[in-house]
Design a protein around this motif. Sequence first.
Motif, PDB file in Angstrom:
ATOM      1  N   GLY A  15      36.696  46.756  32.477  1.00 56.19           N
ATOM      2  CA  GLY A  15      37.448  46.946  33.716  1.00 56.19           C
ATOM      3  C   GLY A  15      37.991  48.349  33.849  1.00 56.19           C
ATOM      4  O   GLY A  15      37.941  48.951  34.930  1.00 56.19           O
ATOM      5  N   LEU A  16      38.495  48.911  32.756  1.00 55.50           N
ATOM      6  CA  LEU A  16      39.026  50.269  32.789  1.00 55.50           C
ATOM      7  C   LEU A  16      37.938  51.265  33.181  1.00 55.50           C
ATOM      8  O   LEU A  16      38.163  52.173  33.985  1.00 55.50           O
ATOM      9  N   ASN A  17      36.745  51.093  32.634  1.00 54.18           N
ATOM     10  CA  ASN A  17      35.646  51.994  32.973  1.00 54.18           C
ATOM     11  C   ASN A  17      35.195  51.827  34.419  1.00 54.18           C
ATOM     12  O   ASN A  17      34.854  52.809  35.082  1.00 54.18           O
ATOM     13  N   LEU A  18      35.176  50.601  34.902  1.00 57.32           N
ATOM     14  CA  LEU A  18      34.811  50.371  36.296  1.00 57.32           C
ATOM     15  C   LEU A  18      35.779  51.066  37.242  1.00 57.32           C
ATOM     16  O   LEU A  18      35.367  51.722  38.210  1.00 57.32           O
ATOM     17  N   VAL A  19      37.066  50.945  36.965  1.00 56.12           N
ATOM     18  CA  VAL A  19      38.074  51.550  37.831  1.00 56.12           C
ATOM     19  C   VAL A  19      38.061  53.069  37.711  1.00 56.12           C
ATOM     20  O   VAL A  19      38.243  53.782  38.703  1.00 56.12           O
ATOM     21  N   ALA A  39      38.175  52.996  25.273  1.00 55.75           N
ATOM     22  CA  ALA A  39      37.315  52.116  26.056  1.00 55.75           C
ATOM     23  C   ALA A  39      35.991  52.755  26.473  1.00 55.75           C
ATOM     24  O   ALA A  39      35.172  52.095  27.105  1.00 55.75           O
ATOM     25  N   ILE A  40      35.751  54.011  26.111  1.00 59.70           N
ATOM     26  CA  ILE A  40      34.607  54.747  26.645  1.00 59.70           C
ATOM     27  C   ILE A  40      33.271  54.141  26.221  1.00 59.70           C
ATOM     28  O   ILE A  40      32.233  54.405  26.844  1.00 59.70           O
ATOM     29  N   TRP A  41      33.261  53.317  25.184  1.00 60.78           N
ATOM     30  CA  TRP A  41      32.030  52.626  24.779  1.00 60.78           C
ATOM     31  C   TRP A  41      31.454  51.798  25.921  1.00 60.78           C
ATOM     32  O   TRP A  41      30.242  51.550  25.993  1.00 60.78           O
ATOM     33  N   ALA A  42      32.332  51.353  26.834  1.00 60.22           N
ATOM     34  CA  ALA A  42      31.918  50.466  27.921  1.00 60.22           C
ATOM     35  C   ALA A  42      31.486  51.218  29.170  1.00 60.22           C
ATOM     36  O   ALA A  42      31.188  50.588  30.191  1.00 60.22           O
ATOM     37  N   ALA A  43      31.396  52.535  29.110  1.00 62.15           N
ATOM     38  CA  ALA A  43      30.970  53.303  30.281  1.00 62.15           C
ATOM     39  C   ALA A  43      29.608  52.871  30.823  1.00 62.15           C
ATOM     40  O   ALA A  43      29.398  52.890  32.045  1.00 62.15           O
ATOM     41  N   PRO A  44      28.650  52.460  29.972  1.00 69.90           N
ATOM     42  CA  PRO A  44      27.373  51.983  30.535  1.00 69.90           C
ATOM     43  C   PRO A  44      27.516  50.806  31.493  1.00 69.90           C
ATOM     44  O   PRO A  44      26.670  50.620  32.379  1.00 69.90           O
ATOM     45  N   PHE A  45      28.577  50.005  31.352  1.00 73.09           N
ATOM     46  CA  PHE A  45      28.773  48.893  32.283  1.00 73.09           C
ATOM     47  C   PHE A  45      29.133  49.413  33.677  1.00 73.09           C
ATOM     48  O   PHE A  45      28.771  48.796  34.688  1.00 73.09           O
ATOM     49  N   ALA A  46      29.856  50.538  33.726  1.00 73.00           N
ATOM     50  CA  ALA A  46      30.099  51.170  35.022  1.00 73.00           C
ATOM     51  C   ALA A  46      28.781  51.634  35.619  1.00 73.00           C
ATOM     52  O   ALA A  46      28.546  51.524  36.833  1.00 73.00           O
ATOM     53  N   GLY A  47      27.893  52.156  34.753  1.00 69.42           N
ATOM     54  CA  GLY A  47      26.573  52.547  35.208  1.00 69.42           C
ATOM     55  C   GLY A  47      25.777  51.376  35.740  1.00 69.42           C
ATOM     56  O   GLY A  47      25.054  51.500  36.742  1.00 69.42           O
ATOM     57  N   LEU A  48      25.891  50.228  35.091  1.00 69.93           N
ATOM     58  CA  LEU A  48      25.216  49.018  35.561  1.00 69.93           C
ATOM     59  C   LEU A  48      25.687  48.649  36.957  1.00 69.93           C
ATOM     60  O   LEU A  48      24.877  48.309  37.831  1.00 69.93           O
ATOM     61  N   ALA A  49      26.995  48.712  37.195  1.00 71.26           N
ATOM     62  CA  ALA A  49      27.535  48.378  38.509  1.00 71.26           C
ATOM     63  C   ALA A  49      27.006  49.327  39.576  1.00 71.26           C
ATOM     64  O   ALA A  49      26.623  48.896  40.677  1.00 71.26           O
ATOM     65  N   VAL A  50      26.953  50.614  39.263  1.00 70.22           N
ATOM     66  CA  VAL A  50      26.448  51.611  40.213  1.00 70.22           C
ATOM     67  C   VAL A  50      24.967  51.349  40.496  1.00 70.22           C
ATOM     68  O   VAL A  50      24.513  51.439  41.648  1.00 70.22           O
ATOM     69  N   ALA A  51      24.212  51.012  39.454  1.00 67.26           N
ATOM     70  CA  ALA A  51      22.783  50.731  39.625  1.00 67.26           C
ATOM     71  C   ALA A  51      22.554  49.532  40.531  1.00 67.26           C
ATOM     72  O   ALA A  51      21.659  49.545  41.385  1.00 67.26           O
ATOM     73  N   ILE A  52      23.348  48.488  40.363  1.00 71.96           N
ATOM     74  CA  ILE A  52      23.211  47.294  41.205  1.00 71.96           C
ATOM     75  C   ILE A  52      23.479  47.641  42.668  1.00 71.96           C
ATOM     76  O   ILE A  52      22.752  47.211  43.578  1.00 71.96           O
ATOM     77  N   ILE A  53      24.505  48.438  42.916  1.00 74.03           N
ATOM     78  CA  ILE A  53      24.838  48.830  44.288  1.00 74.03           C
ATOM     79  C   ILE A  53      23.693  49.637  44.905  1.00 74.03           C
ATOM     80  O   ILE A  53      23.288  49.405  46.047  1.00 74.03           O
ATOM     81  N   GLY A  54      23.163  50.591  44.151  1.00 77.81           N
ATOM     82  CA  GLY A  54      22.059  51.390  44.664  1.00 77.81           C
ATOM     83  C   GLY A  54      20.811  50.557  44.918  1.00 77.81           C
ATOM     84  O   GLY A  54      20.130  50.734  45.941  1.00 77.81           O
ATOM     85  N   THR A  83      30.641  55.925  43.331  1.00 77.36           N
ATOM     86  CA  THR A  83      31.401  56.731  42.354  1.00 77.36           C
ATOM     87  C   THR A  83      32.337  57.732  43.015  1.00 77.36           C
ATOM     88  O   THR A  83      33.074  58.424  42.320  1.00 77.36           O
ATOM     89  N   GLY A  84      32.294  57.830  44.340  1.00 78.71           N
ATOM     90  CA  GLY A  84      33.086  58.847  45.011  1.00 78.71           C
ATOM     91  C   GLY A  84      32.614  60.254  44.675  1.00 78.71           C
ATOM     92  O   GLY A  84      33.402  61.203  44.717  1.00 78.71           O
TER      93      GLY A  84
END
Length: 256
Positions: A15-19, A39-54, A83-84
């Motif tokens: 959640g922290l990485n997503l926000v 929490a930076i280990w979870a940054a790829p999950f933010a990438g997953l969310a961006v990929a789904i949106i695209g 990602t703004g």
Amino acid sequence: MSGLSEPRQLLDDIGLNLVFFTRLRLPSGDFGGRNLADAIWAAPFAGLAVAIIGALAYAIAVALGLAGGPAAALALAATMLATGCLHEDGFSDIADGFGGGGTRERKLEIMRDSRIGAYGAAALGISLLIRWSALSELAGPGHVFLALLAAHASSRGLFGAFMRLLPAARANGLSANAGSVSAETAIIGAALGAVALLALGLGGAIAALILLGLLFAAFRALCLSQIGGQTGDTIGALQQLAEIAVLLVASVSLSP
């Protein structure tokens, strides 16, 4: 990384990485007191969310009858909106700073200037052109999703290692305030990013992994020589360069 085995801690870190790395907002802003370095280990999950949106933007565009080129442009625009333009901003700042500054201090000063210069504008233009052309080569929403997944997750998987292996170039700022990244955190993030590359197939994953390793080493050396370390802008630039590299590999490995 203590507490990472707890399900609630895993969700907090994701959640922290997503926000932090996207414009997505969650019902709760309480992430168990974790800082970004933890929490930076979870940054790829933010990438997953961006990929789904695209990928969704691409699929909707194709379903409405648009050709691959316009659909790819809309997919790219959707990822940037998600990602703004956070990493695009860092990429342009690095281009302006490294290209226009004569000294370390001047480079850092330019990087903090909100105005964009010729180097930054050129870098963004080239980045957009390459990413759009790579996505345009892919056939269908499925391949676009796989390419975006590999590119966005793997590029963010490099964040922890980059922060771990380079000192902060400033005493303050986003990166300096994020905290210290442990070796375990960096390794887990990189491993998640590497797993995402399997979306390109085994051959594509190996090629992308080698390319990312070379890119990481070269950009690390460049940052050390230019400003003596890393900042939030360098992390954004690293993401952009890695995304470009993986999308280029995807345009070959996923082409019909």
